[in-house]
Design a protein around this motif. Structure first.
Motif, PDB file in Angstrom:
ATOM      1  N   GLY A  45      17.478 -17.825   2.386  1.00  0.00           N
ATOM      2  CA  GLY A  45      18.712 -18.759   2.129  1.00  0.00           C
ATOM      3  C   GLY A  45      20.488 -17.711   1.943  1.00  0.00           C
ATOM      4  O   GLY A  45      20.822 -18.617   1.832  1.00  0.00           O
ATOM      5  N   ASP A  78      23.219 -16.758   3.572  1.00  0.00           N
ATOM      6  CA  ASP A  78      24.146 -17.538   4.932  1.00  0.00           C
ATOM      7  C   ASP A  78      24.926 -16.334   5.382  1.00  0.00           C
ATOM      8  O   ASP A  78      25.626 -16.160   6.779  1.00  0.00           O
ATOM      9  N   ASP A  95      24.147 -21.865  -8.921  1.00  0.00           N
ATOM     10  CA  ASP A  95      24.618 -23.424  -8.648  1.00  0.00           C
ATOM     11  C   ASP A  95      26.359 -23.160  -8.861  1.00  0.00           C
ATOM     12  O   ASP A  95      26.263 -23.246 -10.371  1.00  0.00           O
ATOM     13  N   ALA A 114      27.602 -22.992  -2.446  1.00  0.00           N
ATOM     14  CA  ALA A 114      27.039 -23.661  -3.222  1.00  0.00           C
ATOM     15  C   ALA A 114      26.128 -22.907  -3.934  1.00  0.00           C
ATOM     16  O   ALA A 114      25.711 -22.652  -5.785  1.00  0.00           O
ATOM     17  N   GLN A 139      25.058 -17.990  -0.368  1.00  0.00           N
ATOM     18  CA  GLN A 139      24.707 -19.143   0.479  1.00  0.00           C
ATOM     19  C   GLN A 139      25.282 -20.878   0.437  1.00  0.00           C
ATOM     20  O   GLN A 139      25.984 -20.970  -0.203  1.00  0.00           O
ATOM     21  N   ARG A 140      24.469 -21.171   1.620  1.00  0.00           N
ATOM     22  CA  ARG A 140      26.137 -23.108   1.757  1.00  0.00           C
ATOM     23  C   ARG A 140      24.325 -23.968   0.485  1.00  0.00           C
ATOM     24  O   ARG A 140      25.323 -24.826   0.713  1.00  0.00           O
ATOM     25  N   ARG A 141      23.574 -23.347   0.618  1.00  0.00           N
ATOM     26  CA  ARG A 141      22.577 -25.016   0.365  1.00  0.00           C
ATOM     27  C   ARG A 141      22.161 -23.984  -1.923  1.00  0.00           C
ATOM     28  O   ARG A 141      22.262 -23.063  -1.949  1.00  0.00           O
TER      29      ARG A 141
END
Length: 219
Positions: free
Chosen positions: A25, A27, A79, A100, A121-123
């Motif tokens: 997860g 990045d 988040d 994200a 993290q991009r998600r």
């Protein structure tokens, strides 16, 4: 595999690359040294995206890394969108940069605080317990290596990925010219950077190169 560029003596880059390669997860990663609100040095980063997010926290003076260093506690953000009341400036700007989720691991031994290991993290989603444990080990290794670096001879000192020395210089110039404290001068630089949607490092370089009128910063 760690790239040839990261091998050898450039262990900070190797560590950041390992974080991206082995932690699910993650990045991007960055290793940062802190002194106080004005004193910060980026030891290394996995890519330009991590650099921009670190500069964003430095410019705004808030964010997971800032909190992790200040409190000495691990900060896990699953988040960023849900943290806009916690870090109103950083959250909105970071979302625009594509962030994200984020984790910030304090680098410290007892009462000695050095900095943070920051994972981006991009998600959305909090890191798994296993990933957190692995990252904590990497943070401990970085802490020990940084402590050894402090004891090293001058020629063997680490070279920073991004130095904020120009910020310190510009703060001093502004304080002297406008007859204010260093803290107030730094606040002016940060406020101008935020208003211009630029980093405080860019604004500082403009001050030193006389591309910004000091009178303009006095308002």
């Amino acid at each position: 595999m760690i790239s040839e560029r990261a091998a050898g003596s450039d262990w900070p880059l190797a560590l950041c690359e390992v974080c991206v390669q082995v932690l699910p997860g993650v990045d991007a990663a960055a290793l940062v040294l802190y002194g106080d609100a004005r004193a910060q040095e980026m030891v290394s980063a996995s890519d330009g995206w991590a650099v921009s997010l670190e500069e964003l926290q430095y410019t705004l003076g808030e964010g997971p890394a800032v909190e992790a260093y200040r409190t000495g506690d691990l900060v896990l953000v699953g988040d960023v969108r849900a943290e806009q009341s916690r870090w109103p400036g950083f959250a909105g700007a970071a979302l625009e940069e594509g962030l994200a989720a984020m984790s910030a691991f304090p680098l410290q031994v007892g009462g000695i605080k050095l900095g943070t290991l920051d994972l981006y993290q991009r998600r959305p989603g909090v890191l798994s317990a296993e990933a957190v444990a692995d990252a904590a080990v990497l943070a401990d290794l970085a802490t020990l290596a940084l402590l050894e670096n402090e004891l090293a001879a001058a020629d063997d000192k680490l070279r920073m990925e991004v130095s904020y020395q120009d910020v310190h210089l510009a703060t001093g110039v502004l304080a002297a010219k406008l007859r204010m404290s260093l803290e107030d001068a730094f606040v002016r630089l940060r406020a101008h950077a935020f208003a211009e949607r630029r980093s405080v490092l860019e604004i500082s370089r403009d001050v030193l190169d006389q591309r910004i009128s000091l009178e303009h910063l006095a308002d």
